[in-house]
Write a protein that holds these residues in place. Sequence first.
Motif, PDB file in Angstrom:
ATOM      1  N   PRO A 280       0.802  -1.236   0.000  1.00  0.00           N
ATOM      2  CA  PRO A 280       0.000   0.000   0.000  1.00  0.00           C
ATOM      3  C   PRO A 280       0.834   1.285   0.000  1.00  0.00           C
ATOM      4  O   PRO A 280       0.419   2.283  -0.597  1.00  0.00           O
ATOM      5  N   GLU A 281       1.982   1.258   0.633  1.00  0.00           N
ATOM      6  CA  GLU A 281       2.809   2.477   0.658  1.00  0.00           C
ATOM      7  C   GLU A 281       3.418   2.819  -0.696  1.00  0.00           C
ATOM      8  O   GLU A 281       3.965   3.913  -0.886  1.00  0.00           O
ATOM      9  N   ASP A 282       3.315   1.874  -1.639  1.00  0.00           N
ATOM     10  CA  ASP A 282       3.793   2.152  -2.999  1.00  0.00           C
ATOM     11  C   ASP A 282       2.730   2.873  -3.830  1.00  0.00           C
ATOM     12  O   ASP A 282       3.011   3.307  -4.965  1.00  0.00           O
ATOM     13  N   SER A 283       1.537   2.978  -3.275  1.00  0.00           N
ATOM     14  CA  SER A 283       0.473   3.683  -3.990  1.00  0.00           C
ATOM     15  C   SER A 283       0.894   5.121  -4.237  1.00  0.00           C
ATOM     16  O   SER A 283       1.300   5.836  -3.316  1.00  0.00           O
ATOM     17  N   SER A 284       0.806   5.519  -5.488  1.00  0.00           N
ATOM     18  CA  SER A 284       1.294   6.847  -5.847  1.00  0.00           C
ATOM     19  C   SER A 284       0.991   7.108  -7.319  1.00  0.00           C
ATOM     20  O   SER A 284       0.466   6.231  -8.018  1.00  0.00           O
ATOM     21  N   PHE A 285       1.337   8.285  -7.757  1.00  0.00           N
ATOM     22  CA  PHE A 285       1.232   8.664  -9.167  1.00  0.00           C
ATOM     23  C   PHE A 285       2.648   8.624  -9.736  1.00  0.00           C
ATOM     24  O   PHE A 285       3.533   9.295  -9.220  1.00  0.00           O
TER      25      PHE A 285
ATOM     26  N   LEU B 194      -1.205   4.374  -9.383  1.00  0.00           N
ATOM     27  CA  LEU B 194      -1.125   3.026  -8.818  1.00  0.00           C
ATOM     28  C   LEU B 194      -1.783   3.009  -7.444  1.00  0.00           C
ATOM     29  O   LEU B 194      -1.427   3.794  -6.571  1.00  0.00           O
ATOM     30  N   SER B 195      -2.714   2.092  -7.288  1.00  0.00           N
ATOM     31  CA  SER B 195      -3.365   1.892  -5.991  1.00  0.00           C
ATOM     32  C   SER B 195      -3.154   0.445  -5.584  1.00  0.00           C
ATOM     33  O   SER B 195      -3.538  -0.466  -6.316  1.00  0.00           O
ATOM     34  N   VAL B 196      -2.533   0.245  -4.442  1.00  0.00           N
ATOM     35  CA  VAL B 196      -2.251  -1.097  -3.953  1.00  0.00           C
ATOM     36  C   VAL B 196      -3.161  -1.370  -2.760  1.00  0.00           C
ATOM     37  O   VAL B 196      -3.129  -0.638  -1.762  1.00  0.00           O
ATOM     38  N   LEU B 197      -3.953  -2.412  -2.871  1.00  0.00           N
ATOM     39  CA  LEU B 197      -4.924  -2.703  -1.827  1.00  0.00           C
ATOM     40  C   LEU B 197      -4.341  -3.630  -0.755  1.00  0.00           C
ATOM     41  O   LEU B 197      -3.433  -4.407  -1.023  1.00  0.00           O
TER      42      LEU B 197
END
Lengths: 114, 117
Positions: free
Chosen positions: B86-91, B114-117
């Motif tokens: 989830p902490e990799d979620s970003s633009f 990018l959205s990591v669930l």
Amino acid sequence: AQSVTQLGSHVSVSEGALVLLRCNYSSSVPPYLFWYVQYPNQGLQLLLKYTTGATLVKGINGFEAEFKKSETSFHLTKPSAHMSDAAEYFCAVTPRNQGGKLIFGQGTELSVKP
Amino acid sequence: GAVVSQHPSRVICKSGTSVKIECRSLDFQATTMFWYRQFPKKSLMLMATSNEGSKATYEQGVEKDKFLINHASLTLSTLTVTSAHPEDSSFYICSARGGGQGWEKLFFGSGTQLSVL
């Protein structure tokens, strides 16, 4: 190290008013300077750039910026704001020997009120 | 004019999976490509620089084993987020520089959310 400072994370103007977005850089040698605009969930679009020559640079959409070496500044202006100008604006620099490696400022969100 | 295509524009994945993002220069040869990461309401942070045919140069603090960059051709660079969390979620945004167009002329892709669930 090279850095870029944009004063004001958010600027609000009325439609038709002057837009002024501030950018200062830190470098003993003037870098190349850029202004980019970003609309929500989109990439960056180049507004204008300064490399050499005339210090007043005209860009797209009626924007212009002036490089002032004595003030280490590259402020972005537009005489009359349009609603469509509402977006995030980034000032960026690249040292002249870094081959395009951009260092971005923090960004300024421009809001335009009707 | 020159165009850089970035794909996908949006991706949602489960934690632990890998995600590949492509960056293509459509009408010029990109000798150098840059990958940036942007957090909400934040500036763009350079992650790495890749030159065609050689290993990418990562910025300090960026895990090269986490963010795999490949620049195997003059028109394509890929960023693979391995074992995403989830902490990799970003633009994520790429930019490309063409050698024949003046080094200061850079073109940006449209970004990948990018959205990591």
